[in-house]
Design a protein around this motif. Structure first.
Motif, short mmCIF file in Angstrom:
data_model
loop_
_atom_site.label_atom_id
_atom_site.label_comp_id
_atom_site.label_asym_id
_atom_site.label_seq_id
_atom_site.Cartn_x
_atom_site.Cartn_y
_atom_site.Cartn_z
N ALA A 158 0.81 -1.22 0.00
CA ALA A 158 0.00 0.00 0.00
C ALA A 158 0.85 1.27 0.00
N THR A 159 2.09 1.18 0.42
CA THR A 159 2.93 2.37 0.54
C THR A 159 4.07 2.43 -0.48
N GLU A 160 4.16 1.45 -1.36
CA GLU A 160 5.34 1.39 -2.22
C GLU A 160 5.50 2.58 -3.15
N HIS A 161 4.43 3.29 -3.46
CA HIS A 161 4.54 4.45 -4.35
C HIS A 161 4.46 5.77 -3.58
N HIS A 162 4.51 5.68 -2.28
CA HIS A 162 4.47 6.87 -1.43
C HIS A 162 5.81 7.60 -1.55
N ARG A 163 5.79 8.89 -1.27
CA ARG A 163 7.02 9.70 -1.31
C ARG A 163 8.08 9.13 -0.37
N ASP A 164 7.66 8.66 0.79
CA ASP A 164 8.56 8.06 1.79
C ASP A 164 7.99 6.70 2.18
N PRO A 165 8.23 5.68 1.34
CA PRO A 165 7.57 4.39 1.60
C PRO A 165 7.91 3.80 2.96
N ALA A 166 9.17 3.86 3.37
CA ALA A 166 9.55 3.26 4.66
C ALA A 166 8.91 4.01 5.82
N GLY A 167 8.91 5.32 5.76
CA GLY A 167 8.30 6.11 6.83
C GLY A 167 6.80 5.88 6.93
N GLU A 168 6.14 5.89 5.79
CA GLU A 168 4.69 5.66 5.78
C GLU A 168 4.37 4.23 6.22
N ALA A 169 5.19 3.27 5.80
CA ALA A 169 4.97 1.88 6.22
C ALA A 169 5.12 1.75 7.74
N GLN A 170 6.10 2.43 8.31
CA GLN A 170 6.28 2.38 9.77
C GLN A 170 5.09 3.02 10.49
N ARG A 171 4.58 4.11 9.94
CA ARG A 171 3.42 4.77 10.54
C ARG A 171 2.21 3.84 10.54
N LEU A 172 1.98 3.18 9.41
CA LEU A 172 0.85 2.25 9.32
C LEU A 172 1.06 1.02 10.20
N LEU A 173 2.32 0.56 10.30
CA LEU A 173 2.60 -0.57 11.19
C LEU A 173 2.25 -0.19 12.63
N ALA A 174 2.60 1.02 13.04
CA ALA A 174 2.28 1.47 14.41
C ALA A 174 0.77 1.46 14.64
N LEU A 175 0.00 1.87 13.62
CA LEU A 175 -1.46 1.82 13.75
C LEU A 175 -1.94 0.39 13.89
N ALA A 176 -1.38 -0.50 13.08
CA ALA A 176 -1.78 -1.92 13.14
C ALA A 176 -1.41 -2.53 14.48
N VAL A 177 -0.24 -2.19 14.99
CA VAL A 177 0.21 -2.74 16.27
C VAL A 177 -0.75 -2.34 17.38
N ARG A 178 -1.22 -1.11 17.36
CA ARG A 178 -2.18 -0.71 18.39
C ARG A 178 -3.44 -1.57 18.31
N GLY A 179 -3.74 -2.08 17.11
CA GLY A 179 -4.90 -2.97 16.97
C GLY A 179 -4.65 -4.38 17.44
N ILE A 180 -3.42 -4.91 17.21
CA ILE A 180 -3.16 -6.30 17.59
C ILE A 180 -2.55 -6.43 18.97
N SER A 181 -1.96 -5.36 19.49
CA SER A 181 -1.30 -5.43 20.78
C SER A 181 -1.36 -4.06 21.46
N PRO A 182 -2.53 -3.66 21.94
CA PRO A 182 -2.71 -2.31 22.43
C PRO A 182 -1.91 -1.98 23.69
N ALA A 183 -1.50 -2.97 24.44
CA ALA A 183 -0.76 -2.70 25.67
C ALA A 183 0.61 -2.13 25.35
N GLY A 184 1.07 -1.19 26.14
CA GLY A 184 2.43 -0.66 25.99
C GLY A 184 2.47 0.49 25.15
#
Length: 181
Positions: free
Chosen positions: A155-181
């Motif tokens: 989903a982020t491969e054509h983004h201006r900053d693919p790695a940064g955007e991918a990390q941002r989305l991963l953080a959102l996903a993590v809050r969904g699968i492991s909200p603690a911490g």
């Protein structure tokens, strides 16, 4: 043992292929790789009989390093942090290595499937420990998390900053699968 010129050709083709795949993704031109490496197309095909074989070779070293990192983290004192560190490393590499995400979703019969199998196998102990610690739900699997990372990267491969955007989305996903911490 291959002749020294064959070993040099293999190394040169692989180095050029890494650059071309980084620049153009999994659809990098095999003919351009051959030209840049200074060899004929037949030489490329002799070393790499298919595009998938070439992609697997391009990704193999980093995939092995990521699997090694997972093994190192498997006994870390904080299973949640260990899993998240590994997922972050996988996400960053997959976002910057154009074509890896595509290789991670290839059919089981393809040679590139080895990338996905290696990552899944590496992630199983991390996910199991995180589940035992209550950091992720018991239904979460390594396959699930590889799929999440793959989807984010695609989903982020054509983004201006693919790695940064991918990390941002991963953080959102993590809050969904492991909200603690």
């Amino acid at each position: 043992m291959p002749r020294s010129d064959a070993r040099r050709n293999y190394a040169r083709i692989l180095a050029v292929a890494e650059e071309e795949v980084a620049a153009h993704g999994a659809e990098a031109s095999l003919e351009q790789i051959a030209r840049t490496a200074g060899v004929g197309s037949a030489t490329v095909r002799r070393h790499f009989p298919s595009r998938q074989a070439l992609l697997e070779a391009v990704f193999r070293q980093q995939v092995d390093a990521l699997a090694g990192r997972a093994r190192d983290l498997a006994e870390a004192p904080d299973p949640r942090a260990a899993l998240l560190e590994w997922l972050s490393a996988l996400t960053t590499y997959a976002a910057t290595a154009r074509g890896l995400a595509t290789a991670l979703v290839r059919d089981e019969g393809s040679s590139a499937h080895a990338c996905s199998a290696t990552m899944t196998e590496a992630g199983v102990p991390l996910v199991r420990r995180a589940a035992e610690a209550g950091a992720v739900g018991p239904e979460v699997t390594a396959e699930d998390l590889i799929a999440v990372v793959t989807g984010i990267v695609l989903a982020t491969e054509h983004h201006r900053d693919p790695a940064g955007e991918a990390q941002r989305l991963l953080a959102l996903a993590v809050r969904g699968i492991s909200p603690a911490g």
